[in-house]
Design a protein around this motif. Structure first.
Motif, mmCIF file in Angstrom:
data_model
loop_
_atom_site.group_PDB
_atom_site.id
_atom_site.type_symbol
_atom_site.label_atom_id
_atom_site.label_comp_id
_atom_site.label_asym_id
_atom_site.label_seq_id
_atom_site.Cartn_x
_atom_site.Cartn_y
_atom_site.Cartn_z
ATOM 1 N N LYS A 66 0.895 -1.086 -0.164
ATOM 2 C CA LYS A 66 0.357 -0.096 -0.301
ATOM 3 C C LYS A 66 0.935 1.462 -0.018
ATOM 4 O O LYS A 66 1.486 1.459 0.987
ATOM 5 C CB LYS A 66 -1.028 -0.163 1.280
ATOM 6 C CG LYS A 66 -1.984 1.332 1.321
ATOM 7 C CD LYS A 66 -2.825 0.566 2.463
ATOM 8 C CE LYS A 66 -3.965 1.652 1.957
ATOM 9 N NZ LYS A 66 -2.994 2.891 3.117
ATOM 10 N N ALA A 68 2.380 4.567 0.384
ATOM 11 C CA ALA A 68 2.114 5.564 1.403
ATOM 12 C C ALA A 68 2.218 7.166 0.224
ATOM 13 O O ALA A 68 2.277 7.091 -1.642
ATOM 14 C CB ALA A 68 3.048 6.023 1.949
ATOM 15 N N PRO A 69 1.149 7.914 1.012
ATOM 16 C CA PRO A 69 0.303 9.071 0.084
ATOM 17 C C PRO A 69 1.940 9.865 -0.238
ATOM 18 O O PRO A 69 2.749 9.728 0.542
ATOM 19 C CB PRO A 69 0.332 9.284 0.672
ATOM 20 C CG PRO A 69 -0.144 9.059 1.888
ATOM 21 C CD PRO A 69 0.302 7.726 2.432
ATOM 22 N N ARG A 70 1.623 10.160 -1.777
ATOM 23 C CA ARG A 70 2.253 11.804 -2.022
ATOM 24 C C ARG A 70 2.613 13.051 -1.336
ATOM 25 O O ARG A 70 1.998 12.835 -0.841
ATOM 26 C CB ARG A 70 2.820 11.101 -3.539
ATOM 27 C CG ARG A 70 2.920 10.132 -4.693
ATOM 28 C CD ARG A 70 3.781 10.365 -5.948
ATOM 29 N NE ARG A 70 4.238 9.296 -6.697
ATOM 30 C CZ ARG A 70 4.736 9.112 -7.239
ATOM 31 N NH1 ARG A 70 5.907 9.873 -7.487
ATOM 32 N NH2 ARG A 70 5.224 7.883 -7.680
ATOM 33 N N VAL A 72 2.493 16.053 -2.257
ATOM 34 C CA VAL A 72 2.366 17.174 -2.885
ATOM 35 C C VAL A 72 2.720 18.186 -1.961
ATOM 36 O O VAL A 72 1.666 18.708 -1.103
ATOM 37 C CB VAL A 72 1.479 16.741 -3.221
ATOM 38 C CG1 VAL A 72 0.404 17.933 -4.237
ATOM 39 C CG2 VAL A 72 0.274 15.216 -3.676
ATOM 40 N N ASP A 79 5.654 19.381 -9.193
ATOM 41 C CA ASP A 79 4.656 18.200 -8.217
ATOM 42 C C ASP A 79 5.138 17.211 -9.526
ATOM 43 O O ASP A 79 4.695 15.700 -9.540
ATOM 44 C CB ASP A 79 3.194 18.287 -8.592
ATOM 45 C CG ASP A 79 3.804 18.720 -6.851
ATOM 46 O OD1 ASP A 79 4.394 18.395 -6.269
ATOM 47 O OD2 ASP A 79 2.996 19.678 -7.096
ATOM 48 N N VAL A 87 7.659 11.033 -3.222
ATOM 49 C CA VAL A 87 7.718 9.651 -2.347
ATOM 50 C C VAL A 87 8.686 9.648 -1.198
ATOM 51 O O VAL A 87 9.489 10.257 -1.072
ATOM 52 C CB VAL A 87 8.177 7.921 -3.496
ATOM 53 C CG1 VAL A 87 7.497 6.996 -2.277
ATOM 54 C CG2 VAL A 87 7.467 8.846 -4.632
ATOM 55 N N HIS A 168 8.408 14.486 7.324
ATOM 56 C CA HIS A 168 8.376 14.268 5.878
ATOM 57 C C HIS A 168 9.454 14.395 4.719
ATOM 58 O O HIS A 168 9.113 13.725 4.147
ATOM 59 C CB HIS A 168 7.098 15.128 6.243
ATOM 60 C CG HIS A 168 5.386 14.670 6.619
ATOM 61 N ND1 HIS A 168 5.159 14.718 8.056
ATOM 62 C CD2 HIS A 168 5.273 13.177 6.624
ATOM 63 C CE1 HIS A 168 4.451 14.857 8.386
ATOM 64 N NE2 HIS A 168 3.684 13.375 8.019
#
Ligand code: TYD
Ligand code: MG
Length: 497
Positions: A66, A68-70, A72, A79, A87, A168
């Motif tokens: 799954k 991970a959300p990018r 943005v 982007d 990523v 992050h």
């Protein structure tokens, strides 16, 4: 007591030698090899002790990964080049000339991510905290919650990052200023850069933070320091542009998580980089449409069509070896187009200087520009302006034929969008095409040349001047036979034709 190793390492390609030598066999560079002392600590302690490895569990390709959300940033051009956002757990390298705007771009990206509630740390190894603050103020971003540090020690940076809540994104500006305690070489040397990068790669993979490294480029455009850094990272972007223009182009050279042919276009303004959503409009602004020697090329940059103006100037040369100067295109490709024009279409440019320029500072890599280049050259030579509302694309082959290129529909659509009414395109690529503009298919360069020559103004006097200019040039060769012996032979050859 750790063993001390002395080796001689090429600072441009990373090749290792037992003793010093003047020339690197690996990359051919002169005086690039310098002595480096390294405590063998880049090898983990467990390996040095000769411990047996631990078996790992093998997995199947099929599974429930799954992603991970990018991350943005909201800066669309950035982007998109990253493949739809950064990523988590990836490490990427942004290279570019000094002063091109790498730090500006990354301060803006950091602030944009921080404004979206992500934790971002910006580590500057080149500038003091105050300097970064001043830049943020100039960009109007001083309110963004970005953690700031001026630090060059990789271990200190990782300790800082690991201490607090999870981060992050981390920006390291630049990797060439980083050093690690575990090696004794000076900062900026291959070993230091490689070791620091390794530590940061490990940090990124372990914690899932996205790490962005800034890298300087050498005079010939390569990322300075070892090329191995390029192999260690997940993505390599280059930030290009030239001093005379405000446009900056972010280009992906390698990307494990996205396309490599996308570009992001920015404009450097007094308040930082602003996105250019429609580059064609920008590259075609202030166009002198009626002038001979300019052709509009409908190109593709990744998934995006980009229209640019190609300018050519062909003038009788007073030099023995005529000049060929190219900005924004491959000089070898120009030589090829000139040779094909000469051999297959009878367009002799052997006695002319040829200047070719891609307007706006864009660099074109596509062979599809051949047709536009040939049209601009012939237009400049004959003095016949090309139709102002026409775009060109097509690849020239050595036989003089014009070959179809990919994505013709997208190119034509962009041309129609920008108000162009016609297109000169390869006749072989018409199948399945639903052209939104009127098309004039050509099957060979000779056909293109004939078309332009037919529209040339009937100026026998002008042509005579041109021819007499050439004869004059020949005469001057004849007058100076000793220095010009070689060219004279060439001219003799030319006379025969
Ligand atoms: P910088 O990001 O420091 O370049 P790099 O990190 O790649 O060396 O950019 C410096 C240049 O950008 C400098 O010449 C000034 C110019 N600039 C602007 O034109 N507008 C701005 O808002 C900023 C911050 C810089
Ligand atoms: Mg900088």
């Amino acid at each position: 007591m750790a063993r001390r190793d002395t080796s001689f390492i090429c600072q441009s390609c990373g090749a290792v030698y037992a003793r010093w030598q003047g020339k690197c066999e690996g990359c051919g560079g002169w005086n690039t090899i310098s002595e480096e002392v390294a405590v063998a600590a880049s090898v983990p302690a467990a390996q040095r002790s000769g411990r047996k490895g631990r078996a790992v569990v093998l997995e199947k390709l099929e599974g429930t990964a799954k992603p991970a959300p990018r991350l943005v940033s909201g800066i669309g051009e950035l982007d998109r080049v990253a493949g739809g956002g950064f990523v988590p757990g990836s490490i990427l390298l942004i290279g570019g000339d000094p002063g091109i705007g790498k730090s500006t771009l990354l301060v803006q990206a950091s602030a944009a991510l921080a404004q979206r509630g992500l934790r971002v740390v910006y580590v500057s190894g080149e500038e003091a905290v105050d300097q970064v603050r001043l830049r943020a103020q100039r960009l109007g971003l001083e309110k963004a919650e970005v953690g700031l540090a001026a630090e060059t020690n990789a271990e200190n940076i990782i300790a800082t990052l690991s201490g607090g809540p999870p981060v992050h994104m981390v920006v390291i500006d630049s990797i060439q200023t980083m050093w690690s305690d575990s090696v004794e070489s000076a900062p900026g040397t291959v070993t230091q850069v490689r070791t620091s990068a390794q530590l940061l790669v490990r940090y990124a993979k372990q914690t899932g933070a996205c790490v962005i490294l800034v890298g300087h480029v050498t005079k010939d455009g390569q990322i300075a320091g070892p090329r191995v850094v390029e192999h260690m990272v997940d993505a390599v972007f280059s930030f290009e542009g030239d001093g005379g223009h405000q446009f900056r182009i972010l280009r992906a050279q390698k990307n494990r998580f996205g396309p490599t042919d996308e570009i992001g276009v920015f404009e450097m303004t007094g308040r930082g980089l602003s996105e250019v959503a429609n580059p064609s409009e920008l590259f075609l602004s202030n166009r002198d449409a009626g002038a001979p020697g300019t052709a509009v090329f409908a190109g593709m940059e990744g998934t995006r069509p980009v229209l640019v103006e190609i300018q050519a100037l062909v003038a009788p040369s007073s030099l023995g070896t005529p000049r060929r100067a190219v900005v924004g295109w491959d000089p070898n490709r120009l030589s090829m187009v000139l040779a094909v024009l000469d051999a297959r279409c009878g367009v002799r440019l052997g006695g002319h200087d040829v200047y070719l320029n891609v307007a706006g500072g864009l660099k074109i890599g596509e062979p599809a520009a051949d047709l536009a280049v040939a049209a601009a050259l012939v237009s400049s030579l004959t003095g016949a302006p090309l139709p102002a509302d026409a775009v060109h694309f097509g690849e020239a082959s050595l036989t003089g034929a014009v070959r179809p290129v990919s994505q013709a529909q997208a190119r034509l659509k962009e041309a129609a969008k920008l108000g162009f009414a016609s297109a000169i395109i390869p006749s072989g690529g018409l199948d399945g095409l639903d052209p939104p503009v009127s098309v004039r298919p050509v099957s060979s360069l000779a056909e293109l040349v004939a078309g332009i020559a037919a529209s040339a103004p009937r100026r026998p006097a002008g042509r005579e001047t041109r021819d007499s200019a050439m004869r004059e040039a020949r005469g001057s060769h004849d007058r100076n036979p000793p220095q010009r012996a070689v060219e004279h032979a060439e001219w003799g050859d030319d006379e025969e034709r």
